[in-house]
Motif scaffolding. Structure first.
Motif, short mmCIF file in Angstrom:
data_model
loop_
_atom_site.label_atom_id
_atom_site.label_comp_id
_atom_site.label_asym_id
_atom_site.label_seq_id
_atom_site.Cartn_x
_atom_site.Cartn_y
_atom_site.Cartn_z
N GLY A 62 8.39 20.04 3.32
CA GLY A 62 8.89 19.65 4.63
C GLY A 62 9.28 20.78 5.56
N GLU A 63 8.83 22.03 5.27
CA GLU A 63 9.22 23.14 6.14
C GLU A 63 8.73 22.94 7.59
N ARG B 283 6.40 9.59 4.71
CA ARG B 283 5.81 8.43 4.04
C ARG B 283 5.03 8.90 2.81
N CYS B 284 5.16 8.17 1.72
CA CYS B 284 4.39 8.47 0.51
C CYS B 284 3.12 7.61 0.54
N ALA C 96 6.23 16.55 -10.38
CA ALA C 96 7.40 17.39 -10.59
C ALA C 96 6.98 18.84 -10.83
N TYR C 97 5.90 19.03 -11.61
CA TYR C 97 5.40 20.38 -11.86
C TYR C 97 4.99 21.05 -10.55
N VAL D 24 7.63 13.09 -5.69
CA VAL D 24 8.78 13.98 -5.88
C VAL D 24 9.05 14.77 -4.61
N MET D 25 7.98 15.26 -3.97
CA MET D 25 8.17 16.00 -2.72
C MET D 25 8.64 15.08 -1.59
N VAL D 26 8.11 13.88 -1.55
CA VAL D 26 8.55 12.92 -0.53
C VAL D 26 10.04 12.66 -0.67
N ASP D 27 10.49 12.45 -1.90
CA ASP D 27 11.92 12.21 -2.12
C ASP D 27 12.76 13.42 -1.70
#
Length: 403
Positions: A227-228, A261-262, A178-179, A248-251
């Motif tokens: 995801g840019e 995919r994580c 998250a950080y 967190v980024m995957v979500d």
């Protein structure tokens, strides 16, 4: 403590099994090794070619190993050596019975009897081994019991040392994930600004990412982050999948409808068939990786690419002194800057062709030192030049990299 607790006897090589007096162990090796070791043990020499071939052929036709041992032991040379053999009387009896049956024209019976004798001898060997191991086990248990207190103290000490040397994490991986998303939002720039920067790769996307049929993916983007690039590829009509270990980024990517995919990038690449991807990309990821991982990543990227496929890795540019000495270290997860020369050679080593470097994102004009003289221009080049660079490479096709 007794050294016998900590030391174990090395496993014997097949060639020296007999040398150690354990002739019963010969029954666990293949026929050529069996003959070779039997000669060494019973006759004290290497097998001659004629004798070796003779006995190997007999064993291949189903002859008993006990009979072979008996023939060697009862030969004139074997009698002179007089090497003690476990169960010698049984070996001699089986050999004699085999000779009598063959003289009586009962060769088939002799083969069956020999194989039966081998099985009996194997049981005898197993029983001897179990008894020997039982004795060793009981001896070891006795040693452990005598030194039980020392063992317990050592175990406690090792546990204490492990806790001292391996600190427990003070925050969860989810908290760090998250950080890192918040850090990217604060420092990488807005989504629109990043998408605008990606326009420098329009030509690469149009000319170096082949439209091949039957691919698993057109583009695999490792360390896809927010995801840019996945969005940019989709806007340009390209199928792309993102790989990231940050949940967190995957979500966040999934919430945008992106295919992500994580999982670990190298694990994912290794799951793909050879020649199943048109391009592998990675934006600001290689500076996070230890060298052995980066080496394997480039190696796997080459394997999964279709002929004529491409890689593109963008990273902070340490040719810019401010980047290499200062801004690079804003990110706690960065390991070390990667120079253009280093990553160029790594791609070259892995057989990539048409390798090129694209430098981008220079400091704005207002950040430069005023002046037009050569020294000022050189200073501005080192301090205010491109903050990023990308290395590009292609997998050569049968018709060359232009295919």
């Amino acid at each position: 403590m007794d050294r016998s607790i900590c030391e174990s006897e090395p496993a014997p090589d097949a060639a020296d099994l007999a040398d150690r007096g354990a002739i019963e162990r010969l029954f666990v090796v293949d026929n050529p090794e069996f003959v070779r070791a039997a000669y060494r043990f019973l006759l004290g020499r290497e097998a001659d070619e004629t004798g070796r071939a003779n006995y190997v052929n007999q064993l291949a036709r189903g002859a008993s190993r006990l009979v072979v041992l008996g023939r060697l032991r009862m030969s004139q040379e074997g009698r002179r050596a007089a090497v003690p053999v476990a169960g010698l009387k049984a070996v001699v009896a089986v050999t004699a019975a085999d000779r009598l049956l063959r003289r009586a024209g009962l060769g088939a019976v002799a083969l069956r009897a020999g194989r039966y004798a081998d099985r009996l001898y194997a049981r005898y060997v197993i029983r001897r081994s179990l008894l020997a191991w039982r004795g060793r086990f009981e001896n070891t248990v006795g040693v452990v019991l005598r030194h039980g207190q020392q063992v317990e103290q050592l175990s406690r000490r090792l546990t204490d040392m492990h806790e001292e040397l391996v600190p427990r994490p003070v925050v969860s991986p989810e908290t760090i994930d998250a950080y890192y998303l918040a850090f990217e939002d604060a420092n990488r720039g807005s989504r629109d600004s990043v998408l605008a920067k990606l326009a420098i790769y329009n030509d690469w996307l149009a000319t170096c990412v082949p439209h091949a049929e039957g691919l698993t993916h057109q583009i695999v983007d490792i360390g896809c982050g927010r995801g840019e690039w996945l969005s940019y590829a989709r806007q340009n009509g390209r199928d792309a999948i993102g790989i990231d270990v940050n949940r967190v980024m995957v979500d966040a990517c999934i919430a945008q409808g992106l295919n992500v995919r994580c999982t670990d990038a190298l694990t994912y690449l290794r799951s793909l068939p050879t020649g199943s991807v048109a391009a592998v990309t990675g934006f600001h990821i290689i500076e996070h990786l230890p060298f052995d991982y980066l080496f394997a990543l480039v190696q796997e990227s080459y394997r999964v690419l279709v002929e004529g496929g491409s890689v593109l890795f963008e990273t902070p540019n340490p040719e810019n002194v401010l980047v290499g000495s200062h801004t690079f270290y804003h990110d706690f997860t960065h390991r070390n800057p990667v120079t253009p020369s280093a990553i160029w050679f790594l791609l070259k080593y892995h057989r990539f062709e048409a390798i090129d470097i694209i430098r981008s994102s220079p400091y704005p004009e207002e950040a430069k030192v005023p002046g037009n003289d050569p020294l000022t221009e050189r200073v501005n080049g080192h301090l205010c030049g491109p903050q990023d660079f990308a290395v590009l490479g292609r997998k050569q096709s049968a018709a060359g990299v232009q295919a």
